[in-house]
Design a protein around this motif. Structure first.
Motif, PDB file in Angstrom:
ATOM      1  N   GLN A 160       0.836  -1.211   0.000  1.00 45.12           N
ATOM      2  CA  GLN A 160       0.000   0.000   0.000  1.00 45.12           C
ATOM      3  C   GLN A 160       0.868   1.257   0.000  1.00 45.12           C
ATOM      4  O   GLN A 160       0.658   2.171  -0.808  1.00 45.12           O
ATOM      5  N   ASN A 178      -7.369   2.876  -3.740  1.00 41.85           N
ATOM      6  CA  ASN A 178      -8.396   2.628  -2.733  1.00 41.85           C
ATOM      7  C   ASN A 178      -8.007   1.389  -1.926  1.00 41.85           C
ATOM      8  O   ASN A 178      -8.266   0.253  -2.326  1.00 41.85           O
ATOM      9  N   GLU A 180      -8.879   1.216   1.395  1.00 41.06           N
ATOM     10  CA  GLU A 180      -9.729   1.226   2.582  1.00 41.06           C
ATOM     11  C   GLU A 180     -10.915   0.279   2.448  1.00 41.06           C
ATOM     12  O   GLU A 180     -11.616   0.034   3.428  1.00 41.06           O
TER      13      GLU A 180
END
Length: 427
Positions: A160, A178, A180
């Protein structure tokens, strides 16, 4: 293969249309791959454009027939506009609308006859832009090309942070990561990023994930092959390609890219020139209307020229392919229209209109009576200017009525007053 739905546009109307286009594009891609062993998204765009305009051909012919009938209707339409030209009251406007509608009924056409094709084309154009801007999100066969690299990236500890740093170093601002949401959403966002990188960004990606150098090389070569149109990558905008080509000294690429907007505007202008023109309107506003239409005809190609610089090259190809196909269709349609008997066409249109009204349970005599009654009432309320003959006839009837007035009636008393005044005047 696990189904992966990448980041897609979620609009209520355009979103489903974009998904449908993606399914069709994927089917074209698979067909070309299996039958001809060709994997090329630009060719899929051209074939898809051909299919769309072949499907729209019946509507195009119908629109051209409407345009031809409009030329025949024009003198009658001009007469109605001239009749109510200086009247702005509600009754006159309603009367004008009623008489205009009767002209459309006479020729068996609908006022919205030329709008249907535009209504269909606009959602396709907007949805096509969504698909071309992110082809892996809609075309499953293209998405598969990313699986090895994406799986390798997500297997690296702390991927990440590494991907976030890569995004910054590569200077990619048009997409975001993205991490999350779900694992699938994270994978989708990585594919979105990988599809947007170009040039030196591939080297930065290799430096960020040194263990995936071979897989990244394969992906880069695969995307260059799939998205190539005469050596131009259709995933990038002409503006970006011009900047990178100029800095690299690849002036042939720069010239090729500049030709895309030029051809987009030029082919659309050619298409407009081939379109049949309606008969010129007459009246006070005729010149301004003609000037506005002429300006519109030149504004559309100009807007296309400007817009193509800032959208993926694939959109330019779509516009060029569409304009070329429409031009070929128009040449054929123009030949066909020259052979059409307008009187026969009007008769067929009237028969179709009668059948539609019959299905709705509306008798023909009722429509004609209602039309005559409405027109008569509205015309009376509109205070249409009377002719000299009408005024003279009314005056004669009034004189005749006063002569035959019954004794003691209001008219008889008025005659007595008139005679008294005339005797006094003589004295």
């Amino acid at each position: 293969m696990t189904e992966m739905i990448l980041t897609q546009y979620t609009g209520m109307f355009i979103g489903p249309v974009a998904k449908l286009i993606g399914y069709i594009m994927n089917a074209i891609y698979l067909f070309m791959d299996k039958v001809f062993h060709i994997q090329n998204t630009s060719l899929c765009i051209i074939i898809f454009t051909l299919i769309i305009y072949l499907c729209l051909l019946p509507l195009t012919i119908k629109q051209q027939k409407f345009s031809k009938l409009t030329q025949k209707m024009q003198p009658e339409m001009d007469a109605v506009r001239k009749k109510y030209g200086n009247k702005k009251d509600q009754a006159s406007m309603m009367a004008m609308q009623q008489e205009t509608q009767l002209i459309y009924q006479k020729y068996g056409v609908s006022p919205t006859g030329s709008c249907v094709q535009l209504i269909i084309q606009m959602p396709i154009l907007l949805a096509m832009w969504r698909v071309i801007d992110n082809i892996p999100a809609y075309v499953g066969s293209v998405k598969e090309q990313f699986s090895t690299v994406v799986d390798g990236i997500m297997s690296v500890t702390g991927y990440q942070d590494t991907m976030t740093n890569f995004l910054t170093e590569a200077g990619i601002r048009t997409v975001r990561l993205n991490f999350e949401g779900t694992t699938e959403q994270a994978a989708n966002s990585i594919i979105d990023v990988l599809y947007k990188i170009s040039g030196g960004a591939w080297d930065t990606l290799r430096e960020s994930f040194t263990g995936l150098t071979g897989a990244i090389d394969t992906l880069e070569a695969s995307l260059e092959h799939m998205n190539s149109f005469l050596g131009i990558n259709i995933a990038y905008t002409p503006m970006n390609l011009i900047k990178s080509g100029w800095s690299a000294g690849d002036y042939l690429l720069v010239i090729g890219v500049i030709l895309i907007p030029i051809l987009s505007a030029g082919t659309q202008l050619l298409n407009i020139k081939l379109m049949p023109t309606a008969a010129p309107a007459t009246g006070d506003n005729a010149n301004s209307m003609a000037s506005s239409m002429k300006m519109m005809n030149y504004m559309m190609p100009l807007m296309s020229f400007v817009m193509v610089f800032s959208v993926p090259v694939g959109m330019g190809i779509y516009w060029i392919a569409g304009a070329v196909i429409r031009s070929i269709q128009q040449i054929v349609i123009n030949k066909h229209m020259e052979k059409i008997d307008l009187d026969d066409l009007i008769k067929k249109n009237q028969e179709k209109a009668k059948k539609k009204r019959a299905k709705k349970g509306i008798p023909e005599n009722q429509i004609a009576a209602a039309a005559r009654m409405n027109t008569r009432k509205l015309s009376d309320r509109a205070a249409v200017t009377e002719t000299a003959e009408d005024k003279e006839e009314k005056l004669k009837r009034a004189v005749e009525y006063s002569k035959n007035a019954k004794p003691g009636s209001l008219a008889a008393k008025a005659n007595m007053v008139k005679e008294f005044n005339e005797r006094n005047n003589k004295q």
